[in-house]
Enzyme design. Structure first.
Site, mmCIF file in Angstrom:
data_model
loop_
_atom_site.group_PDB
_atom_site.id
_atom_site.type_symbol
_atom_site.label_atom_id
_atom_site.label_comp_id
_atom_site.label_asym_id
_atom_site.label_seq_id
_atom_site.Cartn_x
_atom_site.Cartn_y
_atom_site.Cartn_z
ATOM 1 N N LYS A 8 0.786 -1.229 0.082
ATOM 2 C CA LYS A 8 0.142 0.250 -0.045
ATOM 3 C C LYS A 8 0.957 1.009 -0.051
ATOM 4 C CE LYS A 8 -4.235 -1.588 2.045
ATOM 5 N NZ LYS A 8 -3.964 -3.207 1.810
ATOM 6 N N GLU A 41 -2.331 6.973 7.950
ATOM 7 C CA GLU A 41 -3.056 8.086 7.094
ATOM 8 C C GLU A 41 -4.079 8.498 7.812
ATOM 9 O OE1 GLU A 41 -4.036 5.660 3.379
ATOM 10 O OE2 GLU A 41 -6.188 5.279 4.228
ATOM 11 N N HIS A 64 -15.004 -3.054 8.781
ATOM 12 C CA HIS A 64 -14.194 -2.595 7.576
ATOM 13 C C HIS A 64 -14.323 -3.436 6.413
ATOM 14 C CE1 HIS A 64 -12.024 0.434 9.976
ATOM 15 N NE2 HIS A 64 -11.791 -0.455 10.687
ATOM 16 N N ARG A 66 -7.248 -7.683 -9.131
ATOM 17 C CA ARG A 66 -8.167 -8.832 -9.179
ATOM 18 C C ARG A 66 -9.655 -8.591 -9.553
ATOM 19 N NH1 ARG A 66 -10.703 -8.657 -4.280
ATOM 20 N NH2 ARG A 66 -9.486 -7.930 -2.633
#
Length: 692
Positions: free
Chosen positions: A123, A207, A242, A299
């Protein structure tokens, strides 16, 4: 079969399980391809194994010993002569080692190039690439320094709240929201531990955490000739832990200009890494209409069917054609949005217990009828065992309509026709969510469930009365059937011992019944038969009195309650009763005198495993005195960690399991001695998700 120039594809191997494996097999068969399935010991009798033309066993139930073994996947392909491998999603779908192994073995990998997967696999690296490509990013730190003190300092610079996210993560694992500096170190340690367990790597990024953002993702496709298109967006904002549970396409309240801007940004992201095949670029969209790159999934996505419904395209077929070198089937200008679609994920879990995953036997299964408006993608059959080893998703319910409101009504109706018993599911919760006014208005964001918790979890009025009336009538009719069967096989069919009418000398005919409700409480009912010639009774309990009559028609109870006629489907699994009513799913247990043990019996002052799983760590030592609610141990099940708490004030005498041990649902975990002040209080097993 598929052909392009000198390449002809006739057989593929699906390196996955469950509904996605079944989905790929269906499309491949439609194209004339032969399919090879792989399976673990736990999936020996699974639906995808039965659907495939061939199937190869690849190891024990744990995924790391079967579905995550690149060597065994390649060996299965070689053994069967498969020419290509489709990884589905999850497991090895974004594993660059598998891509390299396929290339070395001369096999087609139905997915993007190795370099593209590696570019997006981290990431932090992905955000650096996107920043260079001009794709907007959320403020944060995505570098290599991982010392806790340094990351805490970066979090303070960014400003709380912040989101900790595993660099190699996905599916909500290895993620923590941190609201203040005092929570940072413990949240980081928990996220790193979960990331190591799930992905084998504990590197984290930090973040800025956006308040009430929307999660909007764009489906992209690129071919080997360098052409790319976006197939519009999906709103995946409604989530728990999440993880998405309801998705829709297109996203509500999105202007044509914003849709085009997000689509073009997604294509820019894909082309920046030389992408080929199906991919999804995920964005966070704030209330001001600004969007920020979150990650790219290299994907096919779980929610791809809603894109298929609004575009009329088969995305798995697109994948297969692009993998052998054919160009994209359509250009951007030829792609149009047609109507609206929803996908609801059917999970084995208990929303009332903070969405605790459920295991057990899928004893009763009735799916809504499929049509051009309703589709069910599933990998399970009635009688299947839902184990601890894999994700608890049972199926995806997909609906389409010419507009959002029509599609939503079809979703609500189809959820009402989806009937499962034998284990707890989220179907009832999904129906409440889809029926809620805020969802109807399209007011979705990533904290939708938390914001509307009181609305989504409110108790139903008169649910207890309705449950007891239905259960009593079922029990009375069932008893009458049993007595009739006994009489038919008896030498004296007219013996009064075969009667089930509760006859008493000089007293009204009454039968005592006892039921345990879903919350564990018990209720005694007196059933007074009003007629010898029709199935009609007056029920008495506490201050209640109801008049009921009806009949059993297969797995449907035709009932009249105080003059209100209803047709109620039900499932009777031994003495466990489930009624699928217009107001939701009602459950109870019939406590028959001839049954010695019942599902809702209480175990005082004990801590029992709420599901099958494994022990991660013990948080206190044997002999310690603890307070009610204090954390005692951490379990892992279905890829998630769960913290278990003390059921009362008292002393932990000894743990019955240690870290690394497997435990079955209901197993006693701790010998616990409650203090005198807590001895009279009802015991309960408390647990919480390690996710906020």
């Amino acid at each position: 079969m598929l052909a392009h120039q000198d390449l002809t594809l006739t057989k593929i191997l699906i390196a996955n399980r469950g509904e996605i494996a079944c989905r790929i097999i269906r499309t491949a068969h439609q194209l004339g391809l032969s399919c090879v399935a792989v399976y673990s010991e736990a999936d020996r009798d699974a639906l995808h194994v039965k659907m495939a033309d061939e199937a190869i066993a690849i190891g024990p139930a744990p995924a790391r010993e079967s579905y995550l073994r690149v060597d065994r996947i390649l060996a299965a392909a070689k053994q069967t002569g498969a020419q290509a491998i489709h990884p589905g999603y999850g497991f090895l779908s974004e594993n660059s080692e598998l891509v390299a192994a396929c290339q070395q073995a001369g096999l087609i990998f139905i997915g993007p190039p190795q370099a593209a997967i590696e570019a997006m696999g981290s990431k932090s690296a992905a955000k650096s690439i996107m920043e260079a490509a001009g794709v907007p990013l959320v403020p944060g730190y995505h570098g290599d320094q991982q010392e806790p003190e340094f990351l805490a300092a970066e979090a303070a610079t960014i400003g709380y709240p912040v989101l900790l996210k595993a660099v190699a993560g996905g599916g909500g694992k290895g993620m923590r929201i941190v609201h203040q500096a005092s929570e940072f170190v413990s949240a980081l340690a928990a996220a790193q531990r979960e990331a190591r367990n799930a992905f084998g790597e504990d590197k984290m990024l930090v973040e800025k955490y956006l308040l009430q953002p929307r999660h909007v993702e764009v489906q992209v496709f690129c071919d080997q000739q360098g052409q790319g298109v976006y197939l519009f967006e999906r709103d995946c904002s409604v989530q728990r832990r999440h993880q998405k549970i309801i998705e829709e396409a297109p996203a509500p309240h999105l202007s044509a200009e914003l849709r085009q801007a997000m689509g073009e940004a997604a294509l820019k992201a894909a082309q920046a890494i030389g992408y080929v095949g199906a991919g999804t670029v995920e964005f966070l969209l704030d209330a001001r209409g600004e969007f920020f790159f979150m990650e790219m999934n290299t994907r096919l996505q779980v929610e791809h069917p809603i894109t298929e419904m609004i575009t009329g395209q088969d995305l798995v077929e697109w994948q297969l054609r692009i993998a052998i070198g054919q160009p994209l089937p359509l250009k951007q200008a030829e792609l149009k949005i047609q109507g609206h679609a929803f996908e609801a994920r059917i999970y084995a879990e208990d929303p009332e217990q903070d969405f605790l995953p459920a295991t057990g036997c899928l004893s009763y299964l009735r799916q809504p009828a499929e049509s051009r408006f309703v589709r069910v993608d599933t990998g399970v059959l009635e009688g299947d065992q839902i184990s601890i080893y894999y994700d608890p998703m049972l199926a995806k319910l997909i609906v389409w309509g010419p507009d959002r409101q029509t599609a939503l009504q079809r979703l609500i109706q189809a959820l009402g026709e989806y009937r499962i018993a034998g284990l707890t599911t989220n179907i009832d919760f999904l129906q409440r969510l889809a029926s809620s006014a805020p969802f109807h208005a399209g007011e979705v964001h990533t904290h939708f469930i938390e914001q509307h918790q009181a609305l989504l979890f409110q108790p139903r009025a008169q649910a207890e009365d309705h449950t007891l009336a239905l259960a009593s009538l079922y029990a009375l009719l069932r008893l009458a059937q049993e007595r009739q069967q006994e009489a038919a096989g008896s030498l004296d069919p007219y013996s009064p011992w075969h009667a089930a009418n509760g006859w008493r000398l000089n007293q009204p005919s009454q039968l005592p019944l006892r039921f345990a409700l879903h919350d564990g409480s018990q209720m005694d009912i007196q059933a007074e038969q009003l007629s010898q010639h029709r199935p009609q009774w007056r029920l008495h309990w506490q201050e209640q009195q109801l008049l009921v009559e009806g009949r059993l028609e297969g797995d449907t109870l035709e009932v009249v309650i105080n003059g209100h006629r209803q047709s109620v489907p039900f499932a009777a699994l031994d003495t466990a009763l489930t009624f699928f009513t217009a107001d939701g799913i009602l459950r109870c247990q019939w406590l028959r005198p001839d049954q010695q043990r019942h599902e809702y019996d209480e175990v005082a002052n004990s801590l029992n495993a709420p599901m099958n799983g494994s022990i991660v760590t013990l948080l206190v030592a044997a002999g310690e005195t603890v307070k009610k609610g204090e954390a005692l141990m951490v379990m892992e099940a279905m890829k998630m960690e769960h913290t278990l708490h003390a059921p009362a004030d008292g002393q932990v005498e000894r743990f019955l399991y240690q870290a690394g041990d497997l435990v079955e649902q209901g197993a006693e975990l701790v010998h616990f001695a409650a203090s005198e002040s807590a001895a009279d209080a009802p015991a309960s097993t408390q647990r919480e998700e390690t996710h906020p």
